[in-house]
Write an enzyme that holds these catalytic residues in place. Structure first.
Site, PDB file in Angstrom:
ATOM      1  N   HIS A 130       0.768  -1.211  -0.001  1.00  0.00           N
ATOM      2  CA  HIS A 130       0.171  -0.530  -0.240  1.00  0.00           C
ATOM      3  C   HIS A 130       0.514   1.432  -0.158  1.00  0.00           C
ATOM      4  CE1 HIS A 130      -3.003  -3.163   0.004  1.00  0.00           C
ATOM      5  NE2 HIS A 130      -3.845  -1.726  -0.168  1.00  0.00           N
TER       6      HIS A 130
ATOM      7  N   CYS B 209     -10.255  -1.883 -10.768  1.00  0.00           N
ATOM      8  CA  CYS B 209      -9.636  -0.499 -10.224  1.00  0.00           C
ATOM      9  C   CYS B 209      -8.032  -0.889  -9.649  1.00  0.00           C
ATOM     10  CB  CYS B 209     -10.227  -0.001  -9.581  1.00  0.00           C
ATOM     11  SG  CYS B 209     -10.359  -1.469  -7.382  1.00  0.00           S
TER      12      CYS B 209
HETATM   13  C1  PEP Z   1      -6.856  -4.841  -5.332  1.00  0.00           C
HETATM   14  O1  PEP Z   1      -6.943  -5.020  -4.614  1.00  0.00           O
HETATM   15  O2  PEP Z   1      -7.012  -4.897  -6.619  1.00  0.00           O
HETATM   16  C2  PEP Z   1      -7.594  -3.558  -4.910  1.00  0.00           C
HETATM   17  C3  PEP Z   1      -7.880  -2.244  -5.955  1.00  0.00           C
HETATM   18  O3  PEP Z   1      -7.383  -3.362  -3.583  1.00  0.00           O
HETATM   19  P1  PEP Z   1      -6.268  -3.294  -2.237  1.00  0.00           P
HETATM   20  O4  PEP Z   1      -5.284  -2.608  -3.371  1.00  0.00           O
HETATM   21  O5  PEP Z   1      -6.792  -1.318  -1.725  1.00  0.00           O
HETATM   22  O6  PEP Z   1      -6.301  -4.300  -1.492  1.00  0.00           O
END
Ligand code: PEP
Ligand code: MG
Length: 764
Positions: A365, A677
């Site tokens: 993240h 996404c």
């Molecule tokens: C994903 O898992 O692709 C997503 C967009 O969520 P995150 O990256 O916040 O886990």
């Protein structure tokens, strides 16, 4: 010649007891030359840049050559072994075309030669060589033994290579060093290295003395007061939303904080010369062991609470340290193990020129937020200990996943030129803002943005986002010091919805767990990615979820553009319950006089079961968003955050192609709008595959929108279809990438496929 494995085990044990890198290597070459009865045994290790091999230790060649002899990859027999990763066994090395004679080694006419690569987790660390006078190749048995030895030593030599200390013993070490890692966020930046305090656990605090007890006492008193306030605001703000047992815990903590045993114990030890953190650790250990010895199970369980409170005090003491060492007022490269989002938020954004993390990977993240903010980042950097380079000049090259410490002026000038060029180019791309992302043959792709910080709401709009495809609501929770109240959340969500209205904003409910931890609500699990994550956590903490839904609905009542997105769905009952909670919350708000309609409710497809259960989930949802980061992680069983397996993490794995095609097909049949996404939407090669598949709504970081728009506008959708058909028959991701990459090359993108062609500036 027998080579009992016991001898090898003894050697491995012997080197495990040795600390000094030079001594370890000396032991290896000496013992092996005795064991194999050869005149020469040498270790060559890769340079940090991995562009050459240096003679790091030898038995038999000249000692003066150690550190001096350097062979390029593919140069000589040693370079050939490194380049091909295969063993070479020769009766007469000098007569081989690939042989090069290096005078510094004072090499006598050795004939037989056996060299094997030293590997760790498929990565080259160096080459191990034995040589002798006889003119006959080494036996199969010798070769098998050396390969076994090399595989046993690979990991030890990797550790030694990784920490780079072996280089410090050698002469002629270049004054600057280049380190490689994993791509975090693109772009290039330079500044001074600023070390971010790692999260230090109380258990790991080491003995330390102080010459300034007065300062230590005052640090401790401030830390106590800060924790007291933290607890007060934590329990006060949340009040009725907290489950009774958590509320009781706050009370126990407050009592412990006030206990004379704690303050008196710490102050006594500081008076005796201990530093505040060392005094704290000893006092907490003592108090915890008293609880542990109690026969009452309730009292025994309190030992965990006292350790918890000790950890909070320690965090405060360390935070003070960080503030004391005020960061200089200049451009900074933040460096650390993993840099938390809270750390990022505590520095003025315009001063952060790059991030350097020794852990993590593209999907951490930290990297995702760096992408959103347009900060270059390199993750999982190998062999670099940031504490050795405090204040050093550093260049971060996020495009090539490299960082250079102490670069010479000429290199800095060259990077500065690249930085200026990139900034100019990005400014030019901004002219695309109001143009549609449409292929040359008319396929329109909607480009939305991923966000989570208010700081990146404006860049999203500036770069032409048609809405927010993913608002990661956990990010504001992560930079808070306790759970935000409904009112605080409402104000924040309202700002985001307002900034984008009338464009849609998909707000995701809290998705914590995995690598997203809240500083004030620690979840300790041995396998957090498979544990209390996302919707599982919020459904178990219903009050939290309800207060978040209420805050989102209140903001929606004002701006009307909310779409509610639910993370980590793996079961039908989860989404069914969320829908019921949303309906109940809307009714309750109506009773309070707030008229609010039910927003569209969507779910993320991140867990393979959600993909397989789409027809059963469909009655409860209005749209779907594919989270390709987690979907890849769970489909391939590859931890998105682990640099060791990051080479196996690829969104273009053939299984992902099947999954993405399945999802799109199902959604079309079920009449469900679908978007994607994950970070895949920022990867130009992957975008070619997505467009070919028919994904016409992508959500990505604001920083990458112009580049991806430029790409889409230069494509013919029809040209991609034959490539997709071929990709369906590929058995690995390398083949799939190799099919699509030439499209980018033909369009003039850089060889790493990250940079669009400079000359194809957008037409106004
Ligand atoms: C994903 O898992 O692709 C997503 C967009 O969520 P995150 O990256 O916040 O886990
Ligand atoms: Mg996810």
């Amino acid at each position: 010649m027998p080579h009992p494995l016991a001898t090898l085990t003894a050697l491995v044990e012997q080197i495990a007891r040795t600390q000094d890198p030079a001594a370890i290597m000396e032991t290896i070459v000496q013992r092996l030359s005795e064991l194999l009865e050869v005149e020469v045994c040498s270790i060559y290790l890769c340079t940090p840049e991995r562009d050459a091999l240096i003679l790091a230790s030898t038995q038999g060649l000249s000692d003066a050559a150690v550190g001096k002899v350097s062979l390029a990859m593919n140069e000589g027999l040693v370079g050939h072994i490194a380049a091909t990763l295969s063993a070479v066994n020769l009766a007469d090395a000098p007569s081989d075309d690939r042989f090069v004679y290096i005078p510094e080694t004072h090499e006598k006419p050795y004939h037989r030669f056996l060299g094997v690569p030293l590997l760790h987790l498929r990565k080259l660390v160096g080459v191990l060589v034995i040589q002798g006078h006889q003119r006959e190749p080494f036996s199969d048995e010798d070769e098998a033994f050396l390969i076994t030895v090399a595989s046993q030593l690979g990991s030890t030599l990797y550790q030694l290579h990784r920490d780079g200390k072996w280089m410090s013993n050698l002469q002629d070490v270049s004054p600057f060093r280049r380190y490689t890692g994993i791509k975090g966020a693109p772009g290039v930046g330079q500044g001074r290295l600023w070390l971010i305090h790692p999260h230090l656990s109380l258990a790991d605090v080491k003995e330390a003395m102080t010459s300034n007890p007065a300062q230590q006492k005052s640090d401790f008193a401030d830390a106590l007061e800060a924790v007291r306030k933290e607890l007060e605001s934590g329990s006060g703000k949340l009040g009725q939303h907290l489950p009774a047992d958590v509320r009781a815990l706050f009370h126990v903590y407050e009592l412990m904080l006030q206990s004379p045993e704690l303050s008196e114990g710490v102050l006594r030890l500081i008076n005796g010369g201990a530093s505040a953190d060392w005094a704290l650790k000893q006092t907490i250990d003592e108090m915890a062991s008293m609880f542990e010895q109690s026969s009452d199970p309730y009292m025994q369980a309190r030992s965990e609470d006292i350790r918890n409170i000790g950890q909070r005090i320690l965090n405060q003491i360390l935070e003070r340290d960080q503030q004391v060492l005020e960061a200089p007022d200049e451009e900074l490269i933040l460096a650390g193990d993993l840099i938390s989002i809270a750390d990022l938020a505590s520095f003025p954004q315009q001063r952060i020129r790059g991030l350097l993390c020794t852990a993590g990977s593209t999907l951490s993240h930290t990297a995702i937020v760096a992408n959103a903010l347009g900060i270059p980042a390199v993750m999982g950097v190998e062999g670099l200990e940031p504490e050795h380079y405090r204040g050093a000049r550093v260049i971060i090259d996020g495009n090539r996943a490299e960082c250079v410490v102490n670069p010479p002026q000429a290199l800095m000038n060259e990077y500065k030129r690249m930085i200026d060029q990139e900034q100019r180019f990005m400014r030019d791309l901004d002219r695309l803002r109001d143009m549609p992302a449409e292929t040359l043959d008319g396929m329109r792709v909607k480009l939305l943005t991923n966000t989570g910080l208010l700081a990146d709401a404006t860049p999203g709009l500036q770069r032409g986002a048609e809405g927010v495809g993913l608002y990661r609501s956990e990010i504001p929770f992560m930079i808070h010091d306790s759970f935000p109240t409904e009112q605080e959340q409402y104000r924040l969500y309202s700002k985001v919805l307002k900034a984008y209205a009338p464009r849609p904003v998909s707000m995701r409910t809290l998705d914590i767990g995995g690598d997203k931890q809240l500083p004030y609500f620690e979840i300790n699990e041995s396998n957090p990615y498979l544990g209390w994550r996302g919707i599982r956590f919020t459904l178990d903490n219903t009050q939290l979820l309800v207060s978040q839904i209420r805050a989102m609905l209140r903001a929606h009542a004002e701006h009307g553009n909310l779409k509610l997105l639910v993370p980590m769905i793996s079961r039908v009952d989860e989404i069914k319950t969320v829908r019921e909670l949303v309906e109940k919350a809307a009714e309750a708000l109506k009773r309070d006089g707030i008229e609010v309609g039910i927003p569209e409710i969507g779910m993320m497809i991140e867990v393979p079961s959600a993909m397989l259960l789409l027809p059963k989930l469909a009655p409860y949802i209005d749209f779907v968003s594919v989270g390709s980061n987690d979907l890849t992680q769970y489909l391939l069983a590859v931890d998105r955050n682990n640099p060791r397996v990051s080479n196996l993490f690829d969104n273009m794995h053939p299984a992902m192609l099947v999954a993405l095609e399945h999802i799109l097909g199902q959604c079309r049949q079920l009449n469900l709008p679908v978007s994607l996404c994950g970070e895949m939407a920022s990867d130009p090669v992957a975008v070619l595959m997505l467009v070919a598949l028919g994904y016409d709504c992508l959500s990505l970081s604001a920083y990458n929108i112009p580049k991806i728009k430029l790409l889409i506008r230069s494509l013919h959708h029809a040209d991609l279809l034959p490539l997709l058909e071929q990709a369906r028959h590929c058995s690995d991701e390398t083949q799939i990438r190799a099919l699509f990459s030439p499209v980018l090359e033909r369009l003039g993108w850089s060889s790493d496929h990250r940079q669009p062609p400079e000359q194809s500036k957008p037409q106004p």
